[in-house]
Design a protein around this motif. Structure first.
Motif, PDB file in Angstrom:
ATOM      1  N   GLY A  79     -47.795   3.935 -10.900  1.00  0.00           N
ATOM      2  CA  GLY A  79     -48.324   4.224  -9.788  1.00  0.00           C
ATOM      3  C   GLY A  79     -49.095   5.436  -9.694  1.00  0.00           C
ATOM      4  N   PRO A 100     -52.391  -3.332  -4.820  1.00  0.00           N
ATOM      5  CA  PRO A 100     -52.074  -3.218  -6.319  1.00  0.00           C
ATOM      6  C   PRO A 100     -51.658  -4.578  -6.538  1.00  0.00           C
ATOM      7  N   ALA A 155     -49.028   3.145  -3.763  1.00  0.00           N
ATOM      8  CA  ALA A 155     -48.768   3.553  -5.163  1.00  0.00           C
ATOM      9  C   ALA A 155     -47.371   3.174  -5.420  1.00  0.00           C
ATOM     10  N   PRO A 160     -43.314   0.890  -9.466  1.00  0.00           N
ATOM     11  CA  PRO A 160     -43.530   1.400 -10.809  1.00  0.00           C
ATOM     12  C   PRO A 160     -42.428   2.215 -11.268  1.00  0.00           C
ATOM     13  N   LEU A 163     -44.486   7.405 -11.187  1.00  0.00           N
ATOM     14  CA  LEU A 163     -45.368   7.841 -10.151  1.00  0.00           C
ATOM     15  C   LEU A 163     -46.450   8.838 -10.799  1.00  0.00           C
TER      16      LEU A 163
END
Length: 262
Positions: A79, A100, A155, A160, A163
């Motif tokens: 992210g 996303p 994000a 994820p 990051l």
């Protein structure tokens, strides 16, 4: 346990064989769960490092390995958040955060059937960063600091492993910036995500990070790695302590030396 990010002896040049050598002999390691910060003189290749880790650039020499895979294309487990939140003005805050999921393959195929689940995740993230109830607002209805909070949610929405933060708080006023340091501190503690922060702010790096990498002037390479000694959780009062300011001054001296060596 293998490192989450391994960069080994990487060279990256822009503009062909006679172009600008941005980084040379770049080597660094980031472990899973780490909060790492990267500092250095302007133009030293910090943003190039970000693009190498995320697969937006492929080096001419050396290797970049993320989560055990050689990076040869954009990395889906990452992210990213930048200084400019770049939220789409025609989408609500919630819709921006979900964006996303329309792109990352493993989520894209599930989004329509599991929309309620993803909206709930987004609303939980909004609550975590202090924006509960703001999902229906448009970006132009949010302050700069609120937009950056939403940017962090975006994000993180696809969960994820890594990051990447590129000067995410640089455009904000001092009070808002410190508020968001606490937000990202708490996100790191709550989610356990590995974070790499690129910043010019040495106080920010020292307050947030477990380890700080200092880069040389261009072509960039790592010239020093600091283990940050301060126990977690940290509060803002830490910045008034002598040991904290000693670290900031040491980093400042190392970067000044790197700049003069260019």
């Amino acid at each position: 346990m293998p490192h989450l990010v391994s960069i080994d002896d990487v060279d990256m040049r822009y503009g062909g064989v006679d172009g600008t050598l941005a980084v040379s002999g770049l080597t660094m390691r980031v472990d899973r769960g780490d909060f790492a910060a990267v500092v250095g003189p302007s133009g030293c290749g910090k943003s190039t490092l970000m693009k190498l880790v995320t697969g937006l650039h492929i080096p001419q020499a050396g290797t970049v390995i993320v989560a055990g895979q050689h990076v040869t294309k954009p990395v889906s487990i990452v992210g990213m958040a930048f200084q400019n939140p770049t939220m789409l003005p025609w989408r609500t805050t919630l819709e921006n955060i979900l964006l996303p999921l329309e792109i990352v393959e493993k989520h894209r195929h599930r989004l329509r059937a599991n929309k309620k689940e993803y909206v709930e995740q987004a609303e939980n993230l909004l609550e975590l960063v202090g924006l509960k109830g703001f999902g229906s607002k448009f970006p132009w209805q949010l302050s700069g600091g609120m937009q950056q909070r939403a940017n962090l949610c975006r994000a993180l929405i696809h969960q994820p492993d890594l990051l990447m933060l590129d000067e995410p708080f640089g455009a904000l006023d001092a009070f808002t910036r410190e508020e968001l340091w606490c937000v990202i501190r708490d996100l790191h503690a709550a989610q356990g995500v590995t974070i790499v922060l690129v910043t010019h702010d040495l106080r920010e790096a020292s307050f947030l990070a477990d380890k700080i990498f200092v880069m040389s002037a261009r072509p960039g390479r790592i010239v020093r790695e600091h283990r940050v000694p301060f126990a977690r959780p940290r509060d803002l009062e830490l910045m008034y302590e002598k040991e904290f300011n000693d670290l900031v001054h040491q980093l400042h001296g190392e970067i000044a030396t790197a700049r003069m060596a260019a």
